[in-house]
Write an enzyme that holds these catalytic residues in place. Sequence first.
Site, mmCIF file in Angstrom:
data_model
loop_
_atom_site.group_PDB
_atom_site.id
_atom_site.type_symbol
_atom_site.label_atom_id
_atom_site.label_comp_id
_atom_site.label_asym_id
_atom_site.label_seq_id
_atom_site.Cartn_x
_atom_site.Cartn_y
_atom_site.Cartn_z
ATOM 1 N N GLY A 1 -2.275 2.791 9.557
ATOM 2 C CA GLY A 1 -3.561 3.828 9.897
ATOM 3 C C GLY A 1 -4.456 3.292 8.571
ATOM 4 O O GLY A 1 -5.405 2.571 9.237
ATOM 5 N N ARG A 2 -3.806 3.503 7.432
ATOM 6 C CA ARG A 2 -4.533 2.861 6.226
ATOM 7 C C ARG A 2 -5.381 1.349 6.061
ATOM 8 O O ARG A 2 -6.601 1.442 6.018
ATOM 9 C CB ARG A 2 -3.826 3.076 4.844
ATOM 10 N N TRP A 3 -4.107 1.005 6.717
ATOM 11 C CA TRP A 3 -4.942 -0.704 7.218
ATOM 12 C C TRP A 3 -6.626 -0.790 7.612
ATOM 13 O O TRP A 3 -7.528 -1.117 7.611
ATOM 14 C CB TRP A 3 -4.337 -2.131 7.718
ATOM 15 N N ASN B 1 8.140 11.417 13.699
ATOM 16 C CA ASN B 1 6.349 10.924 14.370
ATOM 17 C C ASN B 1 5.928 11.621 15.471
ATOM 18 O O ASN B 1 4.394 11.054 15.649
ATOM 19 C CB ASN B 1 6.474 9.177 14.383
ATOM 20 N N TRP B 2 6.551 12.292 16.694
ATOM 21 C CA TRP B 2 5.873 12.564 17.673
ATOM 22 C C TRP B 2 5.042 14.037 17.225
ATOM 23 O O TRP B 2 4.335 14.309 17.813
ATOM 24 C CB TRP B 2 7.029 13.993 17.878
ATOM 25 N N ASP C 1 4.949 0.287 7.364
ATOM 26 C CA ASP C 1 3.743 1.366 7.156
ATOM 27 C C ASP C 1 2.711 0.897 6.725
ATOM 28 O O ASP C 1 2.640 -0.751 6.213
ATOM 29 C CB ASP C 1 5.143 1.531 5.579
ATOM 30 N N GLY C 2 1.516 1.224 6.540
ATOM 31 C CA GLY C 2 0.991 1.226 6.397
ATOM 32 C C GLY C 2 -0.503 0.488 7.113
ATOM 33 O O GLY C 2 -1.233 0.175 6.972
HETATM 34 C C1 FPP Z 1 3.639 3.100 10.542
HETATM 35 O O1 FPP Z 1 1.663 2.879 10.013
HETATM 36 C C2 FPP Z 1 3.435 2.341 11.836
HETATM 37 C C3 FPP Z 1 4.078 3.254 12.539
HETATM 38 C C4 FPP Z 1 4.083 4.422 13.217
HETATM 39 C C5 FPP Z 1 4.167 3.024 14.121
HETATM 40 C C6 FPP Z 1 4.600 1.052 13.587
HETATM 41 C C7 FPP Z 1 4.384 -0.168 14.717
HETATM 42 C C8 FPP Z 1 3.867 -1.460 15.169
HETATM 43 C C9 FPP Z 1 4.211 -2.312 14.122
HETATM 44 C C10 FPP Z 1 3.631 -1.597 16.412
HETATM 45 C C11 FPP Z 1 4.705 -2.137 17.366
HETATM 46 C C12 FPP Z 1 6.427 -2.413 17.144
HETATM 47 C C13 FPP Z 1 6.830 -2.812 17.848
HETATM 48 C C14 FPP Z 1 8.407 -3.306 17.194
HETATM 49 C C15 FPP Z 1 7.230 -2.663 19.392
HETATM 50 P P1 FPP Z 1 0.982 4.522 9.485
HETATM 51 O O2 FPP Z 1 0.739 5.131 10.659
HETATM 52 O O3 FPP Z 1 2.496 5.304 9.153
HETATM 53 O O4 FPP Z 1 0.400 4.318 8.104
HETATM 54 P P2 FPP Z 1 0.030 5.035 7.795
HETATM 55 O O5 FPP Z 1 0.945 5.271 6.456
HETATM 56 O O6 FPP Z 1 -1.398 4.253 6.786
HETATM 57 O O7 FPP Z 1 -0.937 6.575 8.433
#
Ligand code: FPP
Length: 251
Positions: A23-25, A68-69, A20-21
């Site tokens: 997007g924020r990163w 996530n969809w 997780d994180g």
């Molecule tokens: C959560 O961060 C991450 C995801 C929903 C996608 C995870 C995908 C990867 C790490 C890349 C591909 C991985 C593989 C195994 C092929 P977020 O987008 O929810 O971040 P946020 O909470 O900061 O918005």
Amino acid sequence: MQNSQISSDSLPQHIAIIMDGNGRWAKEQGKPRVFGHKNGVTAVRKTINAAVRLNIKAVTLFAFSSENWQRPEEEVGLLMELFISVLSTEVKKLHKNNLRLRVIGDKTRFSSRLQKKIQDAEQLTANNTGMVINIAANYGGKWDILQATKQLAQKAVDGELTVDEISEEMMTQHLTMSDIPEVDLLIRTSGECRISNFMLWQLAYAEMYFTPIYWPEFNEDSLADAVSWFVNRERRFGCTGEQVKALMNNQ
Ligand code: FPP
């Protein structure tokens, strides 16, 4: 405590990670969210290398939840492209290293191109005997329990078993990861402290490790810190991240 005292018996066999994180990163870097996901792939590579060196039996990564969809169409599309490109570039390397790759979740909603890539990757690595990497994609813990329940209900309707015969073991056998041990250690990055409909059944006895690090910054040392925390929870005496790192480098 000496390094030699951290035996493989004290290490987790199955580690599950809510990455997780991203997007924020990315936002902190002034970049689009997909930049975070791309760097998230680098963190996946580092984590898998470190887990192999620690002789962990299985790692399950939450890559895309059923929820996530609901993200913007553009981000979902870019994530799907990223999955395809990662499968294309990484699978041969995984195979060469005797690792098994499996995708868990409802795959029917993915494009036929992605479904084919997944099928090819699973087939190529099916007989490998090293660490199992489960990618949870379009996965939800409730979905998993529901699909197991439907299978058992169908067997009862077909007269293959009675309702009284349904047991915890039988439920476990019908879940998507029936062949590997339940999760010992759950890691969630980015400071959030929720399970978010990840593996609900298989997390029943897991130790939960929450770290403020955003997923793209997670690396070998972060895994060592999580594992040393786990070892100390289990054994109640002070192993350090440094000792786990030394073990990682001695394997
Ligand atoms: C959560 O961060 C991450 C995801 C929903 C996608 C995870 C995908 C990867 C790490 C890349 C591909 C991985 C593989 C195994 C092929 P977020 O987008 O929810 O971040 P946020 O909470 O900061 O918005």
